[in-house]
Design a protein around this motif. Structure first.
Motif, PDB file in Angstrom:
ATOM      1  N   VAL A  36      15.023  10.455   8.761  1.00  0.00           N
ATOM      2  CA  VAL A  36      14.630  10.774  10.197  1.00  0.00           C
ATOM      3  C   VAL A  36      13.734   9.397  10.590  1.00  0.00           C
ATOM      4  CG1 VAL A  36      13.481  12.240  11.986  1.00  0.00           C
ATOM      5  CG2 VAL A  36      14.665  13.229  10.051  1.00  0.00           C
ATOM      6  N   TYR A  73      11.627   8.016  13.528  1.00  0.00           N
ATOM      7  CA  TYR A  73      10.957   8.199  14.951  1.00  0.00           C
ATOM      8  C   TYR A  73      10.147   6.943  15.405  1.00  0.00           C
ATOM      9  CZ  TYR A  73       9.006  11.135  18.418  1.00  0.00           C
ATOM     10  OH  TYR A  73       8.562  11.731  19.763  1.00  0.00           O
ATOM     11  N   TYR A  74      10.554   6.502  16.336  1.00  0.00           N
ATOM     12  CA  TYR A  74       9.792   5.431  17.171  1.00  0.00           C
ATOM     13  C   TYR A  74       8.863   5.846  18.340  1.00  0.00           C
ATOM     14  CZ  TYR A  74       8.912   1.105  19.759  1.00  0.00           C
ATOM     15  OH  TYR A  74       8.328   0.129  20.357  1.00  0.00           O
ATOM     16  N   TYR A  75       7.632   5.447  18.036  1.00  0.00           N
ATOM     17  CA  TYR A  75       6.503   6.187  19.040  1.00  0.00           C
ATOM     18  C   TYR A  75       6.512   4.619  19.906  1.00  0.00           C
ATOM     19  CZ  TYR A  75       5.481   9.844  15.772  1.00  0.00           C
ATOM     20  OH  TYR A  75       5.313  10.543  14.947  1.00  0.00           O
ATOM     21  N   LYS A 102      13.991   9.406  18.405  1.00  0.00           N
ATOM     22  CA  LYS A 102      14.087  10.120  17.252  1.00  0.00           C
ATOM     23  C   LYS A 102      15.601   9.989  16.839  1.00  0.00           C
ATOM     24  CE  LYS A 102      13.574  14.509  14.692  1.00  0.00           C
ATOM     25  NZ  LYS A 102      13.035  15.972  14.947  1.00  0.00           N
ATOM     26  N   LYS A 103      15.680   9.369  15.604  1.00  0.00           N
ATOM     27  CA  LYS A 103      17.249   9.248  14.981  1.00  0.00           C
ATOM     28  C   LYS A 103      17.412  10.150  13.790  1.00  0.00           C
ATOM     29  CE  LYS A 103      18.504   4.862  17.074  1.00  0.00           C
ATOM     30  NZ  LYS A 103      18.884   3.454  16.607  1.00  0.00           N
ATOM     31  N   THR A 125       7.080   2.559  14.099  1.00  0.00           N
ATOM     32  CA  THR A 125       8.211   3.452  13.525  1.00  0.00           C
ATOM     33  C   THR A 125       7.863   4.101  12.316  1.00  0.00           C
ATOM     34  OG1 THR A 125       9.587   1.628  14.524  1.00  0.00           O
ATOM     35  CG2 THR A 125      10.485   3.303  12.730  1.00  0.00           C
ATOM     36  N   ASP A 168      10.059   7.396  23.487  1.00  0.00           N
ATOM     37  CA  ASP A 168      10.003   7.716  21.968  1.00  0.00           C
ATOM     38  C   ASP A 168      11.172   7.979  21.804  1.00  0.00           C
ATOM     39  OD1 ASP A 168       7.202   7.771  22.106  1.00  0.00           O
ATOM     40  OD2 ASP A 168       6.909   9.760  21.188  1.00  0.00           O
ATOM     41  N   THR A 208       9.621   6.558   9.444  1.00  0.00           N
ATOM     42  CA  THR A 208      10.875   6.921   8.613  1.00  0.00           C
ATOM     43  C   THR A 208      10.537   7.805   7.564  1.00  0.00           C
ATOM     44  OG1 THR A 208      11.701   4.436   9.117  1.00  0.00           O
ATOM     45  CG2 THR A 208      12.870   6.012   7.483  1.00  0.00           C
ATOM     46  N   THR A 227      20.490  11.257  17.931  1.00  0.00           N
ATOM     47  CA  THR A 227      19.776  10.314  18.703  1.00  0.00           C
ATOM     48  C   THR A 227      19.156  11.032  19.936  1.00  0.00           C
ATOM     49  OG1 THR A 227      20.874   8.488  17.861  1.00  0.00           O
ATOM     50  CG2 THR A 227      19.112   7.919  19.577  1.00  0.00           C
TER      51      THR A 227
END
Length: 179
Positions: free
Chosen positions: A48, A50-52, A40-41, A58, A38, A60, A31
């Protein structure tokens, strides 16, 4: 950068700009929390996520190439590896865009709109009526078999299920009414 190893085996790396990277004890999940909010997991199954933060969106990405975007208004977009896109709008309308240029839209009331690559459009209404739009004409087909066509020059032709045919010229004058 500063690296910490926690008692449970997780590693946390903190960078000068405030970004933090956390690696699970088994090294299967990472993580990254960025200074701008932001996140990123990287998941064990290679997803993957990614939350902006600014856009509250989100994204994915799956190992098989599928990408899914989730927007704050509950709109969801799926981008498939073959180029197909599926958009589900907040009102549950579903729009499919195919890589060959064909488009289909499914509305909650049962109406379906299909648009060919050349622009020809077919609308099938939940009441059984159907409309076809081309560059040359617009035609409406009714469940009883009646067909009304309006040509691009304004001429109208109605063929009733009874066999009656009525044709009007561009100004709306009846030029044929055959019963």
């Amino acid at each position: 950068k500063v690296e910490e190893v926690l008692t449970d085996g997780r590693r946390i790396i903190t960078f000068r700009n405030g970004t933090k990277k956390e690696i699970s004890a088994d090294k299967r999940m990472t993580t990254i929390s960025f200074f701008n909010g932001d996140v990123k997991k990287i998941m064990p199954d290679q997803r993957v996520i990614y939350y902006y933060a600014d856009a509250q969106t989100t994204h994915t990405a799956y190992a098989d190439g599928l990408e899914v975007l989730q927007f704050p208004n509950n709109q969801i977009e799926k981008h498939y590896p073959d180029g197909t896109q599926e958009i589900v709008f907040p009102d549950h309308t579903v729009k499919c865009l195919y890589s060959d240029g064909f488009k289909e839209t499914f509305f909650p009331d049962g109406t379906v709109v299909k648009v060919e690559k050349n622009g020809d459009k077919t609308v099938v209404f939940s009441n059984g009526q159907k409309e076809v739009h081309t560059a040359q004409f617009k035609r409406r087909e009714y469940p009883d078999g009646t067909i009304k066509t309006v040509y691009c020059n304004g001429r109208q032709e109605t063929k009733y299920s009874t066999g009656r045919v009525r044709i009007k010229d561009e100004e709306g004058n009846i030029i044929l009414d055959k019963k």
